[in-house]
Structure formats: structure tokens, C-alpha cells
Motif scaffolding. Structure first.
Motif, PDB file in Angstrom:
ATOM      1  N   PRO A 220     -16.005  -7.291  -3.559  1.00 47.28           N
ATOM      2  CA  PRO A 220     -14.680  -6.678  -3.358  1.00 47.28           C
ATOM      3  C   PRO A 220     -13.523  -7.650  -3.516  1.00 47.28           C
TER       4      PRO A 220
ATOM      5  N   GLN B 283     -13.043  -8.304  -7.264  1.00 44.64           N
ATOM      6  CA  GLN B 283     -12.456  -7.153  -7.961  1.00 44.64           C
ATOM      7  C   GLN B 283     -10.962  -7.030  -7.663  1.00 44.64           C
ATOM      8  N   SER B 284     -10.570  -7.291  -6.411  1.00 49.55           N
ATOM      9  CA  SER B 284      -9.146  -7.222  -6.040  1.00 49.55           C
ATOM     10  C   SER B 284      -8.348  -8.320  -6.730  1.00 49.55           C
TER      11      SER B 284
ATOM     12  N   THR C 198     -10.271  -3.040   4.348  1.00 47.79           N
ATOM     13  CA  THR C 198     -10.232  -2.163   3.161  1.00 47.79           C
ATOM     14  C   THR C 198     -10.936  -2.772   1.958  1.00 47.79           C
TER      15      THR C 198
ATOM     16  N   LYS D 160      -4.802  -9.013  -1.300  1.00 46.87           N
ATOM     17  CA  LYS D 160      -3.553  -9.422  -1.942  1.00 46.87           C
ATOM     18  C   LYS D 160      -3.494 -10.944  -1.943  1.00 46.87           C
TER      19      LYS D 160
ATOM     20  N   GLY E  79     -14.625  -5.238   3.423  1.00 44.40           N
ATOM     21  CA  GLY E  79     -15.039  -3.980   2.800  1.00 44.40           C
ATOM     22  C   GLY E  79     -15.674  -3.001   3.765  1.00 44.40           C
TER      23      GLY E  79
ATOM     24  N   LYS F 174      -8.925  -1.615   8.135  1.00 43.84           N
ATOM     25  CA  LYS F 174      -8.935  -0.159   7.951  1.00 43.84           C
ATOM     26  C   LYS F 174      -8.250   0.508   9.144  1.00 43.84           C
TER      27      LYS F 174
ATOM     28  N   ASP G  10     -19.096   2.375  -1.699  1.00 44.46           N
ATOM     29  CA  ASP G  10     -18.526   1.510  -2.728  1.00 44.46           C
ATOM     30  C   ASP G  10     -19.108   0.100  -2.652  1.00 44.46           C
TER      31      ASP G  10
ATOM     32  N   ASP H 140      -6.500  -9.572   3.733  1.00 42.90           N
ATOM     33  CA  ASP H 140      -7.262  -8.316   3.653  1.00 42.90           C
ATOM     34  C   ASP H 140      -6.765  -7.385   4.755  1.00 42.90           C
TER      35      ASP H 140
ATOM     36  N   LYS I 210      -9.422  -4.443  -0.113  1.00 45.05           N
ATOM     37  CA  LYS I 210      -8.365  -4.590  -1.135  1.00 45.05           C
ATOM     38  C   LYS I 210      -7.512  -5.795  -0.732  1.00 45.05           C
TER      39      LYS I 210
ATOM     40  N   LYS J 119      -7.838  -7.479 -10.434  1.00 46.14           N
ATOM     41  CA  LYS J 119      -6.832  -6.427 -10.616  1.00 46.14           C
ATOM     42  C   LYS J 119      -5.415  -6.988 -10.487  1.00 46.14           C
ATOM     43  N   GLU J 120      -5.210  -7.871  -9.498  1.00 48.31           N
ATOM     44  CA  GLU J 120      -3.869  -8.418  -9.285  1.00 48.31           C
ATOM     45  C   GLU J 120      -3.507  -9.464 -10.327  1.00 48.31           C
TER      46      GLU J 120
END
Length: 707
Positions: free
Chosen positions: A454, A457-458, A422, A426, A418, A533, A619, A530, A424, A461-462
Motif C-alpha cells: 500500500p 502504491q500511494s 487507510t 501522502k 492498510g 480510518k 484490498d 498515513d 493512502k 500515484k503521488e
């Protein structure tokens, strides 16, 4: 008047009118310092006084003491309008009208202007105004035990007036008339006050700009009808319509519609952000395209914008250590200058025998040319401009002292997830020890949706987009740096986290990041990726160019940390660290040099507090934001370099200001003492010394510091 609770101390905020220049602010500051209060902030431009105390019952006495200095404490600054005759601008104009004829007598052959009585009549209104303006402040400051600059102005102008008055009534001739000196001193110092007030108000423009953003209208939907109300009247739960071109009135969530919203005032990022159903919107941002129907969630002082404004105001109250030298000098300045002035008179009159008149003028020149104002303004004006510029670039600095704490940074320690990545994730693979993969997915979802991390949360969502069977859990708890523990309605105990930290990982599991256990038996292994960035590598290169050593400090697996570090150019890596281990690592680096920590998770909070300066991403978890001294509202990593550069140049500006303030007095006082500067020129120089300091601070607004 308002108050804010910060731990055991109360932060008291007062609105004080009658402060016309930094001398007034210094008088109140010294009074509060004498009484032992902390976190003192006095700003004459915004008429704010703040200090913290553990005993709130002392406030009435403090108000009485401040009013004893000649100021007035009011409830609401907005409804307390200054009277016409109280405005320093009007006092200056009044003085100027009478001073100009007094000065003209030296260049015009009009005989009536040379008449001592005419000069007395012209000077008397100005001297009376000076007594009321400077004399009252001087008397109250001496009574309060904190003599201020106005003592010097009052003594200097009074000496010239009394000397001239004696010359008039004893008919001693024009050589004994210095009415124009008396009037000019008062008029020029008032001019300095006017310029100072206007210039300082520019340094607080960043806060004022943000306050203006709050003052918007809202369209509320009520029983099928729309009504336009002030954003101040919006309540949580209200349904609002926001159309193209409108400002979002308060914080909330989108119920329907979609829009491109300009969030640059908050993040410094000029590219609009697309918002659709369930997305969060922030009060003060502008809808560039589209329209939305939203529900208000945070209003008034709870909005992000209101908290930013409060944060910036409080930041100004934290004085950098560099200011303490200026404060110590200013505290003994007035008595010292009066002593130098008396010594000047004694030496020039009795030792060098240059005459009473010249000796007196030299002594008066010493009084009026001396200026502790510039010393008092040197730091706060630079800090205010620096904080404002940082805010406009999406960087919130919680205290003026942070700017100096960041100087000469040797190490910047990064968390990985984070921050450099990112955040985010997978899911690359879920390897289940059971055939019911859908139940495993459901179990992971039920546990992770209770976490703000983070990764969690990812995953949530997936997983929501995959076939799964949801599991009902009786309890879920999060352990810092370890993972999540849960219990289902059948009494089964689950642990979801890094297997290495739980001590139960199997050999050959380097490809997997997370492990799910049921009753201490491995149930599933999860492999997640992950993304680094895009600007991380460039940031590390820039830090190295600035002779700053980047360090990676993470709770993640060693192989993953090494992979990220090698990709972006970090040489020093500390992996698989629990929160308490992160503290130890930060301590080691602090002993070697100034250390900044940048993180975003709950497990980073102790390390953020321990570092010389903690920096949190916007965030990040709320705990991380509260622990950090700097918040980066823009997740763009270039904000880190911008923050370092703004802090560096703000500190340079403070040092330049202090150098000018000290150099001015060191040069000017001896010149006045030996008669090379007359009182009028001295008053003019004193007035503009403040303006030079403020002007140097204002340069920071436009200065190119990001190259």
C-alpha cells in the motif's frame, strides 16, 4: 463432476442424485469417512458430494460404492432431470391418497373400510413404495456397513404390515389389524423428507443467489458491431459495453466512460462506487448510473464472483469440532435403537405381560420416533445460514470450522498500515542528499512501482504528478518486512526501506519513515503520513466492550505505532517487527488465549497463518488473502465486529440445535418404550423434529445480532 487441486490433495466433487433427506447424505458421509477420506461434504439439497484424497485413481471405486448404496453419480446435475416417480414430493402424495381412507375407517361408520382385505389393498401400494424407498436404502446401508435411519423406518413399518397380514389371513379380528399404522409411518416420514428438503434448500439460498447473479447477458463489441452473448461465452480481451441498469458480466477494466456501480453484493456496502477509465469492475455488480466500455480480464471460474461461490461451497465441507459429538452418536444410533426396541418388546411382553400386540406397538414406536436426522442437520444447516449471512455482509469465511475457532476470542491483533489506517499515504517531505531531486523522485518511482505494498502504491500515484527523471533499472526485488532492493544498468545497488531495519539509520531521523540508499550510502530520506480510518476508534471501543483485548503489531517505526495506538485506544503495541518476529508475538498471545490476526501485506502472511484465525482485507496482497481464513470484502472496519457476532450467534444456534436433537431422543424414546406414544404419533414427531432444527437455523437469517 469436477476436481480442484489443493496442495498435495485433490478435492473431488461428484454430482449424486437420489438423495432425498439427510439420512441419505449421512450414509454417503459415513461411507467416505470409513474409507479414510478428508474434507467430506455431502449436501442432499444441492446433490453435491465432495472429499479430498491424495490418490485420484480411487474415484471410480468410490463412485461404484456410492451407487452400491442406491444412488446415482451423474456428470451434469442440470441436465439430469428426476423422473416423475422419483421425486419425494410425488411419493408423498401417492402415499397420502391411500393412507387417508385407512385413517378414515377409525372415524367413519363405512363398513367396507373395516374389511381387512380392503385395508390390505389400500395399504399394499404404500407398503410397496415404502419398501422401494426406505427398504432399498436400508438394505444398501447395511450392506455398506453404515446402517442409516431408513433401517428403523423399514423395520417398524414392515413389523406393523406383517403383523396385520398374519391377523388378516388367520382371521384374528380387528385388534390384529394395523395397516393404517404401517401406511401412516411411511406417509409421515415422506412428509418429513419433503419438509426437510425444502427447508434445507433455503439454507443454501446464499450460494444459489450468487449463482443467479452469474447468469447474465453481455454486449460484445466486435468489428464495430454489437452482439448479445451469455457471460459464459465471454473471453479475456473481449470489449464489452455495459449500460445503465445492466449487470457487469465479468471482471475487467474500464476503457472509456464513467459510471456509479452498486457493489453491495460483494462488499455489503450500499453506497455506489464511482468508476472511470482504468478502474477495475467486478462481474455481477450493477451499473446504477452511466455507461462504460470495458475489456474483460477474468472470465468463467477466474472471476471474483466465481471464486466466492467456490469458496462458500468449500467452506461448508469443513466441519466444526462441535459436530464430532453428533457424528459419533449418529454412528452408533441405529444399532442402539434397534437394541432398545427389542429390549422394549422383551420386557413389556415377558416381564410386564401387557400382551403381544401392545408390546409390538411399543417396540415399533421406539423405532419410528428415533431420529438421528436432527443430530445430522444440527450443525450443517446453521453453518450454511451463518456463512450465507456473512457473505451478504461482505465477509467471506473459508471454512465452517472457522466459526468455532473464533469462539471465545481473547485477543485481536491488528497490523497498522492498510488495516487500522487507510493505506493512502501522502509524502510530507523528501530530503535528498543530492541536488538532483527530480532524479531521486524518478528513482523512488522506478523502484516502488514494482511493489504491491500500500505504501508503494500511494507513493507511485503521488510521484507521477510531480516533475521527475525516470531511472532504468536492471532488476528489482522485494524483501518481506524490509523493503525493496534494485540494481540499475550502471551496476549501482539501491535499497529503499526502513532505515532502522537496515541498521544504517542516522540519529535524529524520527520524522522520516523511509530511507533510500545507493551502494550503502544514504541518498534520500522520505517522510510520509498515513491517515487513521475514521471507524478505527469505534471498533476498538466495541472490542473492549466485548472483553476482547486489541493489540497493534506492526513493522513500522515505534513512534508512528504509538501515535496511532494512542489515537484509537490500543494499549498493547509491538512495533518494528519483521515477519519472523510477528510469528513469535502471535505465538505468545496464542498461549494466553484465542488470538485473531487482521492484516493485509505480504509481511503479514506468516502471522495470519499462525493465528487461530487470520483475517485479511479485500484490498490486501494476494499472499495475505490466501493465508487468511476470513476475507473482509468491505474495508469498513465494522465488518470485524460483524464477523465476530455472526460467528458467535452461529455457534449458539449449533449448540441449541444439538441440545434439541439430543433432548428430543432422550425424552421421546423412553415415552415410546412405556407406551405413551403410539407409532403414528411417533412418526409425526420424528418428521417434525428435523423441521424444528432447520427452523431454528433459518432464524439466523433474520435475527438481529449486530446490536
Amino acid at each position: 463432476m469436477g476436481k480442484f487441486v489443493t496442495m498435495a490433495e485433490q478435492l473431488i466433487e461428484l454430482n449424486v442424485t437420489g438423495m432425498h433427506c439427510n439420512n441419505c447424505a449421512l450414509s454417503i458421509h459415513k461411507l467416505l469417512e470409513k474409507k479414510g477420506f478428508h474434507h467430506i461434504f455431502v449436501d442432499f439439497a444441492s446433490e453435491e458430494v465432495k472429499f479430498s484424497t491424495v490418490d485420484e485413481s480411487v474415484v471410480p471405486d468410490v463412485i461404484k460404492n456410492i451407487e452400491g448404496l442406491g444412488f446415482k453419480v451423474v456428470e451434469d446435475i442440470n441436465i439430469n432431470n428426476e423422473h416423475f416417480y422419483e421425486k419425494v414430493e410425488n411419493k408423498f402424495i401417492f402415499s397420502l391418497i391411500f393412507t387417508i381412507p385407512l385413517l378414515l375407517h377409525m372415524v367413519l361408520p363405512w363398513h367396507f373400510l373395516h374389511n381387512p382385505i380392503v385395508q390390505l389393498i389400500l395399504c399394499l401400494p404404500v407398503f410397496t413404495l415404502g419398501c422401494l424407498h426406505f427398504g432399498k436404502s436400508a438394505f444398501n446401508s447395511i450392506k455398506g456397513g453404515v446402517p442409516n435411519m431408513d433401517v428403523l423406518i423399514f423395520v417398524g413399518s414392515s413389523s406393523a404390515f406383517i403383523y396385520s397380514l398374519i391377523g388378516t389371513f388367520q382371521n384374528l379380528g380387528p385388534d390384529y389389524l394395523f395397516y393404517e399404522t404401517c401406511a401412516t409411518i411411511i406417509t409421515l416420514v415422506l412428509l418429513g423428507n419433503v419438509l426437510e428438503k425444502r427447508s434445507v434448500s433455503q439454507t443454501t439460498s446464499a450460494v444459489k443467489d450468487l449463482v443467479k447473479i452469474q447468469q447474465v447477458k453481455a454486449t460484445r463489441l466486435l468489428n464495430g458491431e454489437t452482439e448479445v452473448i451469455s457471460a459464459r461465452d465471454v473471453r479475456p480481451g473481449d470489449i464489452l459495453l455495459v449500460n445503465q441498469g445492466d449487470k457487469v458480466p465479468v471482471d475487467g477494466d474500464v476503457l472509456s466512460g464513467d459510471a456509479s456501480i452498486d457493489e453491495s453484493m460483494l462488499t455489503g456496502e450500499s453506497i455506489p462506487v464511482e468508476k472511470t477509465k482504468y478502474d477495475q469492475v467486478i462481474g455481477g455488480t450493477i451499473v446504477q448510473r452511466g455507461n462504460i466500455r470495458m475489456i474483460a480480464t477474468k472470465v468463467g471460474s477466474n472471476t471474483i464472483l466465481a471464486q466466492i461461490i467456490e469458496l462458500m461451497k468449500r467452506a461448508q465441507s469443513a466441519k466444526p469440532p462441535v459436530q464430532k459429538l453428533g457424528d459419533r452418536v449418529a454412528a452408533i444410533f441405529v444399532p442402539a435403537v434397534i437394541g432398545i426396541s427389542l429390549l422394549t418388546f422383551v420386557i413389556t411382553y415377558w416381564v410386564f405381560s401387557i400382551g403381544f400386540q401392545h408390546s409390538l406397538m411399543n417396540a415399533i414406536a421406539v423405532l419410528v420416533i428415533s431420529c438421528p436426522c436432527a443430530m445430522g442437520l444440527a450443525t450443517p444447516t446453521a453453518v450454511m445460514v451463518g456463512l450465507g449471512r456473512a457473505a451478504k455482509n461482505g465477509i467471506l469465511i473459508k471454512g465452517g470450522d472457522t466459526i468455532e475457532a473464533i469462539a471465545n476470542t481473547k485477543y485481536v491483533v491488528f497490523d497498522k498500515t492498510g488495516t487500522l489506517t487507510t493505506g493512502k499515504f501522502k509524502i510530507r517531505q523528501i530530503k535528498a542528499e543530492t541536488d538532483d531531486i527530480e532524479k531521486v523522485r524518478g528513482l523512488i518511482l522506478s523502484i516502488e512501482e514494482r511493489s504491491n505494498h500500500p505504501i508503494a502504491q500511494s507513493l507511485v500515484k503521488e510521484l507521477k504528478s510531480l516533475p521527475l527523471k525516470k531511472v532504468i533499472l536492471k532488476s528489482v526485488s522485494e524483501e518481506k518486512g524490509l523493503g525493496m532492493r534494485a540494481e540499475d544498468i550502471d551496476g549501482n545497488h539501491y535499497f529503499l526501506g526502513s532505515g532502522l531495519k537496515s541498521g544504517t539509520s542516522k540519529p535524529g531521523t524520527d520524522d522520516f519513515n523511509l530511507f533510500l540508499y545507493r551502494n550503502q550510502q544514504l541518498l534520500a530520506q522520505i517522510s510520509i503520513d498515513d491517515e487513521i480510518k475514521p471507524d478505527a476508534k469505534e471498533l476498538i471501543a466495541k472490542l473492549k466492550k466485548m472483553d476482547i483485548i486489541p493489540v497493534l503489531l506492526s513493522g513500522d517505526r515505534h513512534s508512528k505505532c504509538i501515535q496511532v495506538a494512542q489515537a484509537i485506544g490500543i494499549d498493547e503495541v509491538h512495533a518494528e517487527n519483521l515477519p519472523e518476529q510477528k510469528l513469535m508475538v502471535i505465538d505468545i498471545y496464542k498461549q494466553k488465549g484465542k488470538t485473531v490476526m487482521i492484516g493485509d501485506g505480504i509481511n503479514d502472511a506468516p502471522a495470519l497463518t499462525q493465528a487461530d484465525v487470520g483475517v485479511s482485507m479485500n484490498d490486501a496482497s494476494q499472499v495475505a488473502i490466501q493465508s487468511a481464513r476470513v476475507i473482509l470484502l468491505n474495508t469498513d472496519l465494522h465488518s470485524v465486529v460483524k464477523f465476530l457476532q455472526i460467528s458467535k450467534h452461529t455457534l449458539i444456534t449449533i449448540k441449541q440445535n444439538l441440545f434439541w436433537a439430543f433432548a428430543y431422543n432422550i425424552v421421546a424414546i423412553p415415552l415410546a418404550a412405556i407406551g405413551m406414544l403410539n407409532p403414528m404419533l411417533g412418526a409425526f414427531a420424528m418428521a417434525f423434529s428435523d423441521v424444528v432444527v432447520i427452523g431454528n437455523s433459518l432464524r439466523l437469517k433474520k435475527k438481529n445480532i449486530f446490536n
